[in-house]
Design a protein around this motif. Structure first.
Motif, PDB file in Angstrom:
ATOM      1  N   THR A   1      65.578  63.389  -2.008  1.00  0.00           N
ATOM      2  CA  THR A   1      66.194  64.969  -2.111  1.00  0.00           C
ATOM      3  C   THR A   1      65.598  65.586  -0.586  1.00  0.00           C
ATOM      4  O   THR A   1      66.556  66.188   0.238  1.00  0.00           O
ATOM      5  CB  THR A   1      65.410  65.779  -3.082  1.00  0.00           C
ATOM      6  N   LEU A   2      64.395  65.177  -0.280  1.00  0.00           N
ATOM      7  CA  LEU A   2      63.837  65.668   1.029  1.00  0.00           C
ATOM      8  C   LEU A   2      64.660  65.031   2.162  1.00  0.00           C
ATOM      9  O   LEU A   2      64.891  65.636   3.166  1.00  0.00           O
ATOM     10  CB  LEU A   2      62.277  64.994   1.233  1.00  0.00           C
ATOM     11  N   ILE A   3      65.082  63.777   2.070  1.00  0.00           N
ATOM     12  CA  ILE A   3      66.018  62.977   2.936  1.00  0.00           C
ATOM     13  C   ILE A   3      67.244  63.825   3.286  1.00  0.00           C
ATOM     14  O   ILE A   3      67.742  64.281   4.432  1.00  0.00           O
ATOM     15  CB  ILE A   3      66.174  61.715   2.671  1.00  0.00           C
ATOM     16  N   MET A   4      67.808  64.219   2.059  1.00  0.00           N
ATOM     17  CA  MET A   4      68.867  64.937   2.112  1.00  0.00           C
ATOM     18  C   MET A   4      69.138  66.480   2.801  1.00  0.00           C
ATOM     19  O   MET A   4      69.581  66.954   3.584  1.00  0.00           O
ATOM     20  CB  MET A   4      69.622  65.228   0.589  1.00  0.00           C
ATOM     21  N   LEU A   5      67.807  67.103   2.334  1.00  0.00           N
ATOM     22  CA  LEU A   5      67.464  68.327   2.983  1.00  0.00           C
ATOM     23  C   LEU A   5      67.302  68.122   4.323  1.00  0.00           C
ATOM     24  O   LEU A   5      67.812  69.085   4.912  1.00  0.00           O
ATOM     25  CB  LEU A   5      66.498  68.882   2.258  1.00  0.00           C
ATOM     26  N   ALA A   6      66.513  67.196   4.924  1.00  0.00           N
ATOM     27  CA  ALA A   6      66.123  67.283   6.087  1.00  0.00           C
ATOM     28  C   ALA A   6      67.457  66.873   7.001  1.00  0.00           C
ATOM     29  O   ALA A   6      67.522  67.265   8.051  1.00  0.00           O
ATOM     30  CB  ALA A   6      65.012  65.921   6.395  1.00  0.00           C
ATOM     31  N   GLY A   7      68.205  65.954   6.478  1.00  0.00           N
ATOM     32  CA  GLY A   7      69.500  65.788   7.115  1.00  0.00           C
ATOM     33  C   GLY A   7      70.399  66.820   7.480  1.00  0.00           C
ATOM     34  O   GLY A   7      71.215  67.161   8.488  1.00  0.00           O
ATOM     35  N   GLN A   8      70.513  67.717   6.430  1.00  0.00           N
ATOM     36  CA  GLN A   8      71.209  68.911   6.366  1.00  0.00           C
ATOM     37  C   GLN A   8      70.796  69.879   7.588  1.00  0.00           C
ATOM     38  O   GLN A   8      71.562  70.409   8.366  1.00  0.00           O
ATOM     39  CB  GLN A   8      71.184  69.530   5.314  1.00  0.00           C
TER      40      GLN A   8
END
Length: 262
Positions: free
Chosen positions: A70-77
């Motif tokens: 989830t953190l990876i997805m949010l950071a990527g966005q």
């Protein structure tokens, strides 16, 4: 009606996530996590159970906790939408080609610089760093480039802290103040093995439309192949890039010849 007070539960959850992040790829056990966050193991278990369900954290077969998808997805966005990173990327790539060394992009968060982008050198011996790393303002090229342009009360606040002596070359007190004055005059900062022994960097600040330092980029390399003279030779081209990036973010008045001062 909301009171405006902070939630201690939210604060503690972020402390736990930060502790997992600091542990890096090796992860961290529940007991060590509880000790680092200053809570009982049972309390840490309650938090990590929720964070695992949200996929903010992940747990490996050995029972160690790491950052989750989830953190990876949010950071990527965030990185995809970040204007500074988008504007700077082509300059970072050009600077790697020009210097042959690794280039980082960072933003100030509190009294630290956080790495938000990196373009690797093609050379076989490279530096170990990653996006998301944090480093102090006072002893890194990017950090000093930003620190030199902050308002005097903020600089005083940083210098009043207990500044880590990361290496024998780390500057503090009056020596650091003199270094910041030099950076303001020349427009770039040099980390002469002040943050990590054997590593030398040259860093440039990036300003927004209000003239505030909102980021910086640096060229970093093993000190044995990147001398102080190399830093000074690279600085004029890097300064021009910093000027262009800052102008694209709205900084600087236009003058008659179409250029804008940094």
């Amino acid at each position: 009606m909301r009171s405006g007070r902070k939630s201690s539960s939210v604060d503690k959850a972020f402390e736990i996530v930060a502790a997992v992040s600091e542990a890096g790829r090796s992860g961290i056990t529940l007991g060590a996590l509880a000790a680092r966050a200053g809570v009982a193991v049972s309390t840490a278990h309650r938090y990590v159970t929720s964070l695992l369900e949200l996929r903010v954290l992940d747990r490996d077969q050995a029972g160690c906790y790491r950052l989750g998808v989830t953190l990876i997805m949010l950071a990527g966005q965030y990185l995809d939408e970040d204007g500074l990173r988008a504007v700077a990327q082509p300059y970072l790539a050009e600077l790697v080609e020009l210097s042959g060394e690794t280039v980082h992009l960072g933003v100030p968060v509190g009294h630290q610089i956080v790495y938000i982008d990196k373009v690797e050198s093609a050379k076989s011996v490279r530096l170990v760093s990653r996006i998301g790393n944090r480093a102090p303002l006072h002893c890194t090229a990017m950090g000093k480039a930003v620190l030199a342009l902050l308002d005097p009360p903020t600089i005083d606040e940083v210098l009043a802290e207990h500044l880590d002596l990361r290496t024998p070359r780390t500057l503090t007190g009056d020596d650091l103040l003199a270094e910041l004055a030099l950076i303001r005059r020349q427009g770039f900062a040099i980390d002469d093995e002040e943050n990590e022994e054997g590593v030398r960097c040259v860093g440039l600040p990036i300003r927004n439309s209000a003239g505030q330092p909102v980021g910086a980029f640096s060229v970093s390399a093993p000190a044995g192949r990147f001398s102080i003279d190399d830093c000074h030779r690279l600085a004029p081209r890097a300064l021009a890039m910093a000027t262009d990036i800052s102008h694209r973010l709205g900084y600087g008045p236009t003058v008659k010849n179409g250029s804008r001062p940094i």
